[in-house]
Enzyme design. Sequence first.
Site, PDB file in Angstrom:
ATOM      1  N   GLU A   1       0.808  -1.236   0.000  1.00  0.00           N
ATOM      2  CA  GLU A   1       0.000   0.000   0.000  1.00  0.00           C
ATOM      3  C   GLU A   1       0.838   1.280   0.000  1.00  0.00           C
ATOM      4  O   GLU A   1       0.657   2.150   0.851  1.00  0.00           O
ATOM      5  CB  GLU A   1      -0.956  -0.015   1.196  1.00  0.00           C
ATOM      6  CG  GLU A   1      -1.881  -1.226   1.202  1.00  0.00           C
ATOM      7  CD  GLU A   1      -2.853  -1.256   2.378  1.00  0.00           C
ATOM      8  OE1 GLU A   1      -2.717  -0.431   3.302  1.00  0.00           O
ATOM      9  OE2 GLU A   1      -3.742  -2.125   2.381  1.00  0.00           O
TER      10      GLU A   1
ATOM     11  N   ASN B   1       1.842  -5.146  -3.128  1.00  0.00           N
ATOM     12  CA  ASN B   1       0.442  -5.432  -2.771  1.00  0.00           C
ATOM     13  C   ASN B   1      -0.310  -4.136  -2.468  1.00  0.00           C
ATOM     14  O   ASN B   1       0.206  -3.276  -1.745  1.00  0.00           O
ATOM     15  CB  ASN B   1       0.452  -6.330  -1.518  1.00  0.00           C
ATOM     16  CG  ASN B   1      -0.898  -6.884  -1.144  1.00  0.00           C
ATOM     17  OD1 ASN B   1      -1.566  -7.522  -1.962  1.00  0.00           O
ATOM     18  ND2 ASN B   1      -1.318  -6.662   0.100  1.00  0.00           N
TER      19      ASN B   1
ATOM     20  N   HIS C   1     -10.711  -5.893  -1.369  1.00  0.00           N
ATOM     21  CA  HIS C   1     -11.717  -5.714  -0.314  1.00  0.00           C
ATOM     22  C   HIS C   1     -12.894  -5.020  -0.996  1.00  0.00           C
ATOM     23  O   HIS C   1     -12.906  -3.801  -1.152  1.00  0.00           O
ATOM     24  CB  HIS C   1     -11.157  -4.859   0.820  1.00  0.00           C
ATOM     25  CG  HIS C   1     -10.000  -5.505   1.509  1.00  0.00           C
ATOM     26  ND1 HIS C   1     -10.137  -6.633   2.283  1.00  0.00           N
ATOM     27  CD2 HIS C   1      -8.674  -5.211   1.508  1.00  0.00           C
ATOM     28  CE1 HIS C   1      -8.949  -6.989   2.755  1.00  0.00           C
ATOM     29  NE2 HIS C   1      -8.050  -6.150   2.297  1.00  0.00           N
TER      30      HIS C   1
ATOM     31  N   GLU D   1      -6.382 -10.548  -0.734  1.00  0.00           N
ATOM     32  CA  GLU D   1      -7.088 -10.295   0.539  1.00  0.00           C
ATOM     33  C   GLU D   1      -8.597 -10.231   0.330  1.00  0.00           C
ATOM     34  O   GLU D   1      -9.292  -9.421   0.949  1.00  0.00           O
ATOM     35  CB  GLU D   1      -6.606  -8.973   1.166  1.00  0.00           C
ATOM     36  CG  GLU D   1      -5.110  -8.908   1.390  1.00  0.00           C
ATOM     37  CD  GLU D   1      -4.644  -7.684   2.161  1.00  0.00           C
ATOM     38  OE1 GLU D   1      -5.489  -6.952   2.719  1.00  0.00           O
ATOM     39  OE2 GLU D   1      -3.424  -7.461   2.212  1.00  0.00           O
TER      40      GLU D   1
ATOM     41  N   ASP E   1     -12.402 -10.113   0.321  1.00  0.00           N
ATOM     42  CA  ASP E   1     -13.607 -10.248   1.133  1.00  0.00           C
ATOM     43  C   ASP E   1     -14.688  -9.402   0.474  1.00  0.00           C
ATOM     44  O   ASP E   1     -14.391  -8.470  -0.274  1.00  0.00           O
ATOM     45  CB  ASP E   1     -13.424  -9.911   2.631  1.00  0.00           C
ATOM     46  CG  ASP E   1     -12.650  -8.646   2.928  1.00  0.00           C
ATOM     47  OD1 ASP E   1     -12.714  -7.694   2.132  1.00  0.00           O
ATOM     48  OD2 ASP E   1     -11.988  -8.600   3.985  1.00  0.00           O
TER      49      ASP E   1
HETATM   50  C1  XIL Z   1      -5.623  -5.905   8.815  1.00  0.00           C
HETATM   51  C2  XIL Z   1      -5.918  -7.054   9.758  1.00  0.00           C
HETATM   52  O1  XIL Z   1      -6.890  -7.877   9.183  1.00  0.00           O
HETATM   53  C3  XIL Z   1      -6.377  -6.504  11.085  1.00  0.00           C
HETATM   54  O2  XIL Z   1      -6.531  -7.572  12.029  1.00  0.00           O
HETATM   55  C4  XIL Z   1      -5.354  -5.518  11.610  1.00  0.00           C
HETATM   56  O3  XIL Z   1      -5.842  -4.932  12.798  1.00  0.00           O
HETATM   57  C5  XIL Z   1      -5.076  -4.430  10.583  1.00  0.00           C
HETATM   58  O4  XIL Z   1      -4.677  -5.025   9.383  1.00  0.00           O
HETATM   59  N1  XIL Z   1      -4.755  -4.394   4.028  1.00  0.00           N
HETATM   60  C6  XIL Z   1      -3.730  -5.222   4.409  1.00  0.00           C
HETATM   61  C7  XIL Z   1      -3.865  -6.071   5.605  1.00  0.00           C
HETATM   62  O5  XIL Z   1      -2.734  -5.325   3.665  1.00  0.00           O
HETATM   63  O6  XIL Z   1      -2.642  -6.282   6.266  1.00  0.00           O
HETATM   64  C8  XIL Z   1      -4.886  -5.502   6.572  1.00  0.00           C
HETATM   65  O7  XIL Z   1      -5.062  -6.440   7.619  1.00  0.00           O
HETATM   66  C9  XIL Z   1      -6.181  -5.210   5.865  1.00  0.00           C
HETATM   67  C10 XIL Z   1      -5.969  -4.186   4.771  1.00  0.00           C
END
Ligand code: XIL
Length: 382
Positions: free
Chosen positions: A178, A228, A264, A292, A294
Site C-alpha cells: 500500500e 500489494n 476488499h 485479501e 472479502d
Molecule cells: C488488517 C488485519 O486484518 C487486522 O486484524 C489488523 O488490525 C489491521 O490489518 N490491508 C492489508 C492487511 O494489507 O494487512 C490488513 O489487515 C487489511 C488491509
Amino acid sequence: MKKHLIKLACHSTPIFLNRNSRLPVLFVMLLITYSCKKKETPTPIVVTPTDTTTLRSVAPFPVGAAMNPDLIKDNTFYYKIASTQYSSLTPENVMKFAATEPALNQFSFSDGDYLVSFAAQNHMRVHAHNLIWYTSLPDWVVNFQGDSLAWESMFKTHIDSVAGHYKGKVASWDVVNEAIRDDNGTLRNQDVSAGDGSIWRRHLGPDYIARAFLYAHAADPNALLFYNDYGQEYDVVKLDSIIALVTGLKARGIPISGIGMEMHINVNDNNTGITTALQKLAATGLLIHISELDISLNPSNNQSMVLTDALEQAQSAEYQFVAETYRAAVPAAQRYGITTWEFSDAASWIPIYYNRPDWPLPFDASYNKKAAFYGLLTGLQK
Ligand code: XIL
C-alpha cells in the site's frame, strides 16, 4: 471416561476433537459408533458431493486464506477449516513490522514460526505478509530519530532479519504494501500524522520501494516478491500508477515477481472494474495474486442491518464472479492464487475496522459454510 463419552454420543451431543489427541479420540469415536449401533437404528446422513468437496481440491491454482495462530490453537472449528480447505496461508498480522520487531533490533518470530509449521504439516504454501507498510508500525519506528543513514540501516536490518529468518520457509513476500495514494496515484509521502502518509517515503526517498525489493531478494533469493495494494478495481488512476511502478521496477532489473490485488470489495461494486483491472494487471506478464478478498454486505454502515437470504445469494454470485473472472483474465502461468482475508465472519477485520455489522467471508460466524462458500467453489472450478 470411555463410558461417559459413549453415553454423550448416543444422546447426539457433539464431541469436538482436540487436535493433540486426534488418534485416541478417533478410536473412542469408533467404539461409540459400534456401541450406538447396537442400541438404535442410526439416522442416515445424506452427504452431497459439494458438502465434502474442499476449495483446495477443486482449485487449479492455490486457494488461500489469511490466518491467525491463536484461532488455530484455540478454536477447533477454525482449525478444521484452516487445515482442510486451503492450499495457501497468509499470516494475517504476525509477520508485520510491529509483531516481528517490537523493539529496535529485537525480533519475535514465534507466532510466524507456528504458522509456518502449521502450513508445512497441512501441505500449504506460505505467502508472507508484509515487510514494509506505512501502518502497523511499532511506536519506536514512528518516533525513530536519526539521519538518513540511520533510517536506511534500520529499514534494511528489518528486511534482512525477517526475510532472512523465513528464508526457504515461505514461498513469497508482500515486500511493500500500500505505497500508493488513493486520490492521485502518487506515492504516499507527506503528512504522517494524518495516518496515511508513509514514514518510509518521507525519510528514505521515493526509491525506498526498489531498495526494499533488493534487500528482500538478497535475504531470500528464492522467494517470489510482490507489491500489494487495494482499490485497483475501483480507482483506475491508482491501478495505472501501480502498473507503472511495477513495470518500471521490472525494467530496471529490480527483482519483483508479482502484484497483489487485495480486493476488499462489496456486493454493490461495479464488476467491470474488476474485469478491467485483472486484464490490465495480467498484461504486465507478472504473477497476479488476489491477495485479501472479502465481500462486504454493508458498505453503507447501516448499524441495524440484518443478513437476508437475498444478500447471501448476491454475495455468493459475487464470489463466483471474482473466481471466474480471475480464471478468464489471468493466464494459467500467472495465477498465483486467490486468498480471502480470513475465512469466517467471526474473524473478519471488516466489522471491527468499520464498526458495523457485516458478513464478508465464505463461512459464517459459527464456521458453517455460507452460500458464498459454494459460489467460490463453483467459480474456482468453472
Ligand atoms: C488488517 C488485519 O486484518 C487486522 O486484524 C489488523 O488490525 C489491521 O490489518 N490491508 C492489508 C492487511 O494489507 O494487512 C490488513 O489487515 C487489511 C488491509
